[in-house]
Design an enzyme around this catalytic site. Structure first.
Site, PDB file in Angstrom:
ATOM      1  N   GLY A  17       0.796  -1.230   0.000  1.00  0.00           N
ATOM      2  CA  GLY A  17       0.000   0.000   0.000  1.00  0.00           C
ATOM      3  C   GLY A  17       0.821   1.270   0.000  1.00  0.00           C
ATOM      4  O   GLY A  17       0.329   2.329   0.382  1.00  0.00           O
ATOM      5  N   SER A  18       2.090   1.181  -0.447  1.00  0.00           N
ATOM      6  CA  SER A  18       2.884   2.416  -0.449  1.00  0.00           C
ATOM      7  C   SER A  18       2.341   3.406  -1.484  1.00  0.00           C
ATOM      8  O   SER A  18       2.403   4.621  -1.274  1.00  0.00           O
ATOM      9  CB  SER A  18       4.367   2.121  -0.698  1.00  0.00           C
ATOM     10  OG  SER A  18       4.586   1.665  -2.010  1.00  0.00           O
ATOM     11  N   ASN A  19       1.793   2.913  -2.576  1.00  0.00           N
ATOM     12  CA  ASN A  19       1.196   3.835  -3.560  1.00  0.00           C
ATOM     13  C   ASN A  19      -0.088   4.463  -3.008  1.00  0.00           C
ATOM     14  O   ASN A  19      -0.354   5.642  -3.248  1.00  0.00           O
ATOM     15  CB  ASN A  19       0.913   3.117  -4.877  1.00  0.00           C
ATOM     16  CG  ASN A  19       2.142   3.069  -5.752  1.00  0.00           C
ATOM     17  OD1 ASN A  19       2.550   4.071  -6.321  1.00  0.00           O
ATOM     18  ND2 ASN A  19       2.767   1.902  -5.829  1.00  0.00           N
ATOM     19  N   MET A  95      -3.177  -6.988  -7.598  1.00  0.00           N
ATOM     20  CA  MET A  95      -2.456  -8.018  -8.329  1.00  0.00           C
ATOM     21  C   MET A  95      -3.347  -9.053  -9.007  1.00  0.00           C
ATOM     22  O   MET A  95      -2.850 -10.051  -9.505  1.00  0.00           O
ATOM     23  CB  MET A  95      -1.443  -8.701  -7.400  1.00  0.00           C
ATOM     24  CG  MET A  95      -0.440  -7.732  -6.791  1.00  0.00           C
ATOM     25  SD  MET A  95       0.364  -6.620  -7.985  1.00  0.00           S
ATOM     26  CE  MET A  95       1.553  -7.742  -8.685  1.00  0.00           C
ATOM     27  N   ASN A 112      -4.299   2.219 -13.588  1.00  0.00           N
ATOM     28  CA  ASN A 112      -3.372   1.261 -12.964  1.00  0.00           C
ATOM     29  C   ASN A 112      -1.959   1.820 -12.987  1.00  0.00           C
ATOM     30  O   ASN A 112      -1.592   2.546 -13.909  1.00  0.00           O
ATOM     31  CB  ASN A 112      -3.413  -0.063 -13.748  1.00  0.00           C
ATOM     32  CG  ASN A 112      -2.494  -1.122 -13.154  1.00  0.00           C
ATOM     33  OD1 ASN A 112      -2.444  -1.306 -11.937  1.00  0.00           O
ATOM     34  ND2 ASN A 112      -1.767  -1.828 -14.013  1.00  0.00           N
ATOM     35  N   HIS A 114       1.984   0.481 -13.005  1.00  0.00           N
ATOM     36  CA  HIS A 114       2.723  -0.755 -13.287  1.00  0.00           C
ATOM     37  C   HIS A 114       4.227  -0.454 -13.292  1.00  0.00           C
ATOM     38  O   HIS A 114       4.656   0.543 -13.876  1.00  0.00           O
ATOM     39  CB  HIS A 114       2.288  -1.311 -14.654  1.00  0.00           C
ATOM     40  CG  HIS A 114       2.967  -2.596 -14.998  1.00  0.00           C
ATOM     41  ND1 HIS A 114       2.587  -3.812 -14.453  1.00  0.00           N
ATOM     42  CD2 HIS A 114       4.033  -2.859 -15.797  1.00  0.00           C
ATOM     43  CE1 HIS A 114       3.382  -4.770 -14.917  1.00  0.00           C
ATOM     44  NE2 HIS A 114       4.263  -4.216 -15.735  1.00  0.00           N
TER      45      HIS A 114
HETATM   46  C1  GAR Z   1       3.798  -1.312  -7.244  1.00  0.00           C
HETATM   47  O1  GAR Z   1       5.149  -1.223  -7.574  1.00  0.00           O
HETATM   48  C2  GAR Z   1       2.950  -1.464  -8.495  1.00  0.00           C
HETATM   49  O2  GAR Z   1       3.530  -0.849  -9.600  1.00  0.00           O
HETATM   50  C3  GAR Z   1       2.922  -2.946  -8.651  1.00  0.00           C
HETATM   51  O3  GAR Z   1       2.799  -3.447  -7.355  1.00  0.00           O
HETATM   52  C4  GAR Z   1       3.496  -2.589  -6.464  1.00  0.00           C
HETATM   53  C5  GAR Z   1       2.608  -2.337  -5.272  1.00  0.00           C
HETATM   54  O4  GAR Z   1       3.287  -1.666  -4.269  1.00  0.00           O
HETATM   55  N1  GAR Z   1       1.836  -3.332  -9.483  1.00  0.00           N
HETATM   56  C6  GAR Z   1       1.915  -4.311 -10.380  1.00  0.00           C
HETATM   57  O5  GAR Z   1       2.895  -4.982 -10.556  1.00  0.00           O
HETATM   58  C7  GAR Z   1       0.640  -4.528 -11.161  1.00  0.00           C
HETATM   59  N2  GAR Z   1       0.903  -5.334 -12.308  1.00  0.00           N
HETATM   60  P1  GAR Z   1       2.517  -0.990  -3.076  1.00  0.00           P
HETATM   61  O6  GAR Z   1       1.550  -2.034  -2.530  1.00  0.00           O
HETATM   62  O7  GAR Z   1       3.579  -0.648  -2.067  1.00  0.00           O
HETATM   63  O8  GAR Z   1       1.811   0.223  -3.601  1.00  0.00           O
END
Ligand code: GAR
Length: 216
Positions: A17-19, A95, A112, A114
């Site tokens: 969940g950092s994003n 995911m 999204n 990516h």
């Molecule tokens: C992120 O780096 C995002 O780009 C990736 O999962 C990570 C989630 O990080 N998404 C994918 O690979 C989707 N195909 P987060 O949970 O710390 O935000």
């Protein structure tokens, strides 16, 4: 939209969940015009859920049951998302692949993030794929979701150099620092009407697009 014309955003997240945290910080700082109305996860243990609870945000968990087909699960997810009447759905580390009925219900309203420069390295472990391919640059992409995996119209990208000695994890870490800037900027551009999504992505003023892509 709420009264002030701010888009209602439901965030879907499966992991850390950092994003989501970066998006929430940008909203709180007045740098991202969006109202984060709910966080929904497919994983009970997603750290993103705790972050949302800490903000007092509504959350829901819609796991895909063993043997459940994607369309049936997607319908349940769609119902949970619709309950919050979002203008925009943001996949922040979500995911699972959404079923066609979900994508169609929110056509051109699902964004999204990516961790690669699409169309290179779609799917799982994009940073690991980039290292295995020996590319010298990678980055992140913010794009609209269509019925296929990581193929929808690209809204913005940012580039990272692959450093000597990088592995998938170290590259991913540096890519994420860019994601945390780019995703809130794109959502803000949509919220302010600078980036129009329908019927196809279009920037109202080219200057706004240039500013978005300035090095964070
Ligand atoms: C992120 O780096 C995002 O780009 C990736 O999962 C990570 C989630 O990080 N998404 C994918 O690979 C989707 N195909 P987060 O949970 O710390 O935000």
């Amino acid at each position: 939209m709420n009264g002030a014309g701010t888009p209602r955003v439901v965030v879907l997240a499966s992991g850390r969940g950092s994003n989501f945290a970066a998006l929430a910080e940008a909203v709180d700082a007045g740098e991202c015009r969006a109202e984060l109305v709910a966080l929904i996860s497919d994983r009970r243990k997603a750290e993103a859920l705790e972050r949302a609870h800490a903000r007092g945000m509504p959350t829901a968990i819609v796991p895909k049951a063993k043997g459940e087909d994607r369309d049936a699960w997607s319908e349940r997810l769609l119902e949970a998302v619709r309950a919050h009447e979002p203008d925009l759905v943001v996949l922040a580390g979500f995911m699972k692949v959404l079923g066609a009925s979900f994508v169609d219900a929110f056509a051109r309203r699902i964004v999204n993030v990516h961790p690669s420069l699409l169309p290179a390295f779609p799917g799982l472990d994009a940073p690991g794929q980039a290292i295995a391919a020996g590319v010298r640059v990678s980055g992140c992409t913010v794009h609209l979701v269509d019925r296929h995996v990581d193929t929808g119209p690209i809204l913005a990208q940012a580039v990272v150099a692959v450093a000597p000695g990088d592995d998938g994890a170290t590259l991913h870490e540096r890519i994420q620092r860019l994601e945390h800037v780019l995703l809130p900027r794109v959502v803000n551009a949509i919220g302010r009407g600078a980036l129009v999504l329908d019927p196809a992505p279009r920037w109202e003023r080219e200057g706004e697009r240039a500013a978005l892509l300035e090095a964070p």
